[in-house]
Each structure stands twice: as structure tokens, then as C-alpha cells.
Design an enzyme around this catalytic site. Sequence first.
Site, mmCIF file in Angstrom:
data_model
loop_
_atom_site.group_PDB
_atom_site.id
_atom_site.type_symbol
_atom_site.label_atom_id
_atom_site.label_comp_id
_atom_site.label_asym_id
_atom_site.label_seq_id
_atom_site.Cartn_x
_atom_site.Cartn_y
_atom_site.Cartn_z
ATOM 1 N N CYS A 2 0.764 -1.239 -0.168
ATOM 2 C CA CYS A 2 -0.023 0.089 0.106
ATOM 3 C C CYS A 2 0.858 1.204 -0.060
ATOM 4 O O CYS A 2 2.004 1.228 0.627
ATOM 5 C CB CYS A 2 -1.038 0.117 1.156
ATOM 6 S SG CYS A 2 -2.129 -1.325 1.456
ATOM 7 N N TRP A 75 -2.555 -2.711 -1.531
ATOM 8 C CA TRP A 75 -2.339 -4.100 -1.710
ATOM 9 C C TRP A 75 -3.051 -5.092 -0.602
ATOM 10 O O TRP A 75 -2.994 -4.686 0.584
ATOM 11 C CB TRP A 75 -0.831 -4.340 -1.481
ATOM 12 C CG TRP A 75 -0.341 -5.974 -1.618
ATOM 13 C CD1 TRP A 75 -0.061 -6.442 -3.005
ATOM 14 C CD2 TRP A 75 -0.247 -6.557 -0.778
ATOM 15 N NE1 TRP A 75 0.190 -7.954 -2.659
ATOM 16 C CE2 TRP A 75 0.284 -7.895 -1.231
ATOM 17 C CE3 TRP A 75 -0.353 -7.061 0.640
ATOM 18 C CZ2 TRP A 75 0.443 -9.055 -0.737
ATOM 19 C CZ3 TRP A 75 -0.169 -8.100 1.408
ATOM 20 C CH2 TRP A 75 0.308 -9.392 0.733
ATOM 21 N N ASN A 101 -1.381 2.485 5.450
ATOM 22 C CA ASN A 101 -0.717 1.465 4.990
ATOM 23 C C ASN A 101 -0.198 0.464 6.227
ATOM 24 O O ASN A 101 0.391 1.077 7.191
ATOM 25 C CB ASN A 101 0.609 1.907 4.273
ATOM 26 C CG ASN A 101 1.679 1.053 4.090
ATOM 27 O OD1 ASN A 101 2.684 1.670 4.254
ATOM 28 N ND2 ASN A 101 1.542 -0.351 3.982
ATOM 29 N N GLY A 102 -0.321 -0.717 6.280
ATOM 30 C CA GLY A 102 0.032 -1.606 7.473
ATOM 31 C C GLY A 102 -1.143 -2.355 7.986
ATOM 32 O O GLY A 102 -2.005 -2.831 7.229
ATOM 33 N N GLU A 488 7.918 -15.191 -10.360
ATOM 34 C CA GLU A 488 7.212 -14.059 -9.996
ATOM 35 C C GLU A 488 6.724 -13.176 -10.902
ATOM 36 O O GLU A 488 5.777 -12.677 -10.723
ATOM 37 C CB GLU A 488 8.126 -13.318 -8.700
ATOM 38 C CG GLU A 488 9.218 -12.136 -9.306
ATOM 39 C CD GLU A 488 9.806 -11.626 -8.160
ATOM 40 O OE1 GLU A 488 9.302 -11.130 -7.272
ATOM 41 O OE2 GLU A 488 11.293 -11.531 -8.433
ATOM 42 N N HIS A 504 17.730 -37.378 -5.569
ATOM 43 C CA HIS A 504 16.925 -37.883 -4.141
ATOM 44 C C HIS A 504 15.172 -37.703 -4.259
ATOM 45 O O HIS A 504 14.781 -37.692 -3.206
ATOM 46 C CB HIS A 504 17.407 -37.328 -3.005
ATOM 47 C CG HIS A 504 18.928 -37.546 -2.769
ATOM 48 N ND1 HIS A 504 19.221 -38.935 -2.476
ATOM 49 C CD2 HIS A 504 20.166 -36.886 -2.930
ATOM 50 C CE1 HIS A 504 20.850 -38.969 -2.452
ATOM 51 N NE2 HIS A 504 21.448 -37.665 -2.879
ATOM 52 N N LYS A 603 6.001 -4.133 -4.133
ATOM 53 C CA LYS A 603 7.556 -4.112 -3.941
ATOM 54 C C LYS A 603 7.925 -4.019 -2.493
ATOM 55 O O LYS A 603 8.992 -4.634 -2.212
ATOM 56 C CB LYS A 603 7.747 -2.769 -4.531
ATOM 57 C CG LYS A 603 9.226 -2.337 -4.343
ATOM 58 C CD LYS A 603 9.819 -3.360 -5.404
ATOM 59 C CE LYS A 603 11.610 -2.741 -5.490
ATOM 60 N NZ LYS A 603 12.279 -3.870 -6.079
#
Length: 608
Positions: A2, A75, A101-102, A488, A504, A603
Site C-alpha cells: 500500500c 495491496w 498502510n500497515g 514471480e 533424491h 514491492k
Amino acid sequence: MCGIVGYIGEQQAAPILLSGLARLEYRGYDSAGIAVYDGTEIQMAKSMGRLKVLEELTHQGETLPGCSGIGHTRWATHGCPSDTNAHPHFNQSGSIVVVHNGIIENYAKLKKNLQNKGYEFLSETDTEVLAHLLDHYYTDDPLAAIEQVMHRVEGSYALGILFKDHPQHIYAARKDSPLVVGHSREGNLIASDVPAMLQYTRKVYYIENEEIVRLSKDQLNFYNIDGEPVEKESTTIDWDIDAAEKGGYEYFMLKEIFEQPKAIRDTISPRLKDDDIVIQELGMTDEEIRQIKRIMIVACGSASYVGQTARYVLEGMARIPVEVDLASEYRYRNPIYEENTLTIIISQSGETADSLAALRDAKAHGSRILAVVNVVGSSIAREADNVLYTWAGPEISVATTKAYSAQLAAFYLLALKFSKVRGTLSEEEFQTLRRDLEQIPEQVEVLLGMQQKIQRFANRYLAADHMFFIGRGIDYAIALEGALKLKEISYLHSEAYTAGELKHGTISLIEEGTLVVALATQEALYAKTISNIVEVKSRGAFVMAVTNFGHKEIEKIADYVIYIPKTNSFFTNSLAIVPLQLFAYYVSLGKGLDVDKPRNLAKSVTVE
Ligand code: AGP
């Protein structure tokens, strides 16, 4: 995660907010919104989708006139991307509006209390709690209400707040999420990151944890969480807006790939003095360097893969035991802290929540902290004992390239410095390595010349389902980064394996035509890796090998070979990664994806 912006001044706020958000979209881009005070009311526009949807909706901001406002690009954490969950969020009467943001960790409890008091919630976000809580504490003093809210909430936040009754001000506050304040003659601004305001000012103030700022059109007042005034020094940003623009490239990622020689050069050159390496910022005496018993490297994602390479380089050159941990694991595994351990946190953004938490944990246990960070003034840079800055400049594309390369360069410097002080390399070895290090930028330039060849190769793999990246030692660390780059941005399943481990279990996934990217740059392990390439070849794999110039015989086994210029085995990551970055870029481009803003990512990961 964000981005927030805010403006108050002489000009129309909405276009300034939108242009700021455009520079913060790298932090999140599933929805966006702005709120502007129009002289009577606070008007809001928000919508799901990229910023351009909001730009169209508001006619580039024209439909929201007014000279003060706040904005947000999201985001999603709490609640899916939607118009309703998009920020800003209002209190019930529409007199207080918030962008955030958070993560508010105790939001569920607070929400329940507020609902019991009759507050109605429209969204699923944790942020809406803040709007109602502000309303709950607000009498006629915005500052007092903000302080009380800050005392009640747990978690992280950078907030922008507008009160209809106090339109001459906007407010902002932060804890564990970044926030910068800018001052210009035409007005004052807030933003999650400097590029959002560079067009208007270079004079910025960094806000510390649990601080509040009140902005008017010509004044800034800073306060602590108890409302006491705080004095702040401004910082002048000395890099240019061009550094945060695409400069003719189709995507930031390609531009940043091509900026790698400069990023590496800018990181190493100031620290190369005569025949020596001088890292003033280390703040360690030679005696302290000799006393280091162990190095703990803690980071996330690509930065942790730099750590994997650094382990080989530091152990190999300086003979110091190194452990590398993912920050998200480290903080909960109750690590054993020993005396004379140097903890190194690597982070491009300097804001990654897990890395910051790991730093605090190590610090609380008495470890000395060195941060290898790209963003000047970021939280990790501020909280570390010492900072070794990587001078990569602003990195916008979500997929890191030039910051990764600059981080590697920083570790080569550290390893050489430590080796010299601890006497683990002869003067001759030291000088040879130092010369090899200086050549890396030019060698990267040579590899960038392969752009078209790699694009042609990448176009053959647009429809692939999965790919494997194999290597040993440092080659494994390169494989990890190569595979991450691909997954990504191209959404193609790619896995990195140590070449010796394939048999393996994982080798059962190799079938006719599976692409295996084999890294064979470590001279001491070359023959072993060749055997592993033969193993996958005989199960039908199509092999693209990346090896050192001169190993022509590999063409008898591999189907496609990329040669990297000769360098010391410690430094091959810096070269071998370039074709892998280009490969990932062109697969993503060929698939028509948004290279710079891949789905579900952001990001700067400022949440746990
Ligand atoms: C890499 O391309 C990623 N986008 C990601 O893994 C990144 O390296 C990680 O999130 C760490 O970020 P930081 O360097 O800002 O701490």
C-alpha cells in the site's frame, strides 16, 4: 504494501494525489482512492483495479476540486480487492477520512467494541476501525483523538487523515510503516516514499515511529504520541526524478536490468581507495572485525538469496562461519545469540516487516547490527547500528534486479575487507580479487549485449509448464534467484535445486522436453555439475547451461549454452544472473503480462 499520499496547499489536490499514487503503485495496485475537501464536504472517489481506473473515474482528478486531500493505492490484506474495501475509509458521518498502510493487529477486538457502541462497518478492512475509533475519541481536537487511537491500536500503520471540521490541516502518523513529509512553497505533502513527492520538492522530513505530523499549506508541526512537539531536521534528496522514470524502456524492470553496471560501480567505487577497501560506514575497528566469531545474515526473498551467496563468499574468503536465515522464520525460531556475532540484515526497501522484526530481536539480544540497505532513511537503515548502503538508486519494478546486484557487490566488499583485516588472504590474492571486482560492471555490460539472443530463446518457452534451475554452491544460490525471477513475473512454475540433490526425488519430474537451466560457474564443482547435467539429459531434459567462457566442451551435453566472462568463482553470481533476469523478463513480456506489477505481489512487504 500500500502507498499513501496527502497534499495541502495552493494547488488542486487531486491531480497531485494521483501523480503521487502513480509513483507508489509499485507498493500495491489492486485498488485506489482519493478524498478531497471541496470547501464544504469531503468528497471521495475509489475503485477496484489499477490507478488508471480511478484516473478515468475522476477525469484525472477534475471531478474532485479542492486544495487538500489524501490518497491510497492498495495491496489487500483484510478483505479482497473491491470498491468497498478500497481506501479511503470514512467514519459514519463522513466527517473524518483515513488512508492506511500497515496492519492493525487488534482490529477484530476493536471492531467488536465499536459495533457494540453502535458503529456500523461497511468494509472488511482493518482500516475502517481507525476511522470509527477516531470518531469515537474526537471532541474538537484532532491531535488528541489521533494520540488516543495510537495508544489503542496494535500493529503497524502509516496514516493520512482529514477532518472536515479542520480543513486547514491534514494529519499523518506512523508506526513501523514508512512515511515521509515534504515541504514546498506551494504546499506540503505526505507519502510512503520519496518518488511520490520529488516532482514538487526535495526537502523531506522522515517521521519516526509513533510520531504525528500536522500539515497546513505553509506549516509543518511534529508531535510525539503524547502530543509533545518534536523538532525535526529536513533532508535534501539529491537524486533525480529521472531515476524513478522509465526513460524510454518499456518496463522499469528492463531499465533496471540495464542499470546494473552503474549500480554495482556506484556501490563499489566509493569504497575502493588506492590499493585498499575502506568501508567507513562499517563503524568497526580492525580489532572488532578480528573478534567476529559468527555472522548471521537475515533477509527475505531475493535478499536472502544474496545472503546464500554471501555465505560462500564470506566463509571462503574471510573464514568466518555464516548462517543465513529467512527473516520470517528467524524471528520465531528462538535463535541462539552468542557473543561477537554480527547480524547483517539485507533489504532493498529497508521496510520489510519480517526483516525489521528480526533486526529488533537480534538487537534486543545484544547483537551488533549491520544493515545492507538501498533506501536511504528507511526503518531498517535507521534502526541498525551501522548501514552499508547499496547505491542502486530507486528500484521500482517489483522484481528486484539492480538492488540485488548492488547487494552482492556490497558483500564482496565486506568479504574482502574482513579477509584483509583477518589475514585470511595474501596481499596478492587480495589485489587479484579486488581487480576482478572492479571488472564486474564492464562484464555485466557484455552480458547485456545478449538481450536479443535471450529474447529469442525465451520466446520458445512461453507455453512451458515448469522449469528447473540446478547448480551447486554459489551456483545453487544463483539458481534460487533465477527461479524466483521467473516465477514471480511470468507465473511459470520454476524450482531451484542443488544439482546433487535432484536424484533424491525431484528427478522423477524430468521428462521429455523439460527445460533445465544448469548453472556451472564454479570451477571446483564443474565436473560434478556436468555429471548432474548428463543425468537430466538422459531423462529427456532440454538443458540451457550457463558456464564460464572457455568451457566449450559443455556444448556436447547441453542444448543451449550461455558463456559468462571469466572472473573469480566468488563473483560469478553477478554475471550469471544477468541472462536469467533477461530470460524471466522476456518470458513475462512474451506472455503479455505486466512485468513490473505481477499479480498478488508488492514491492515493499510491510506486513508479516
Ligand atoms: C524479489 O524480486 C522480490 N520481489 C522479493 O523477494 C524481495 O526481494 C523481498 O520481498 C525482500 O525485499 P527487501 O529487499 O525490500 O527487504
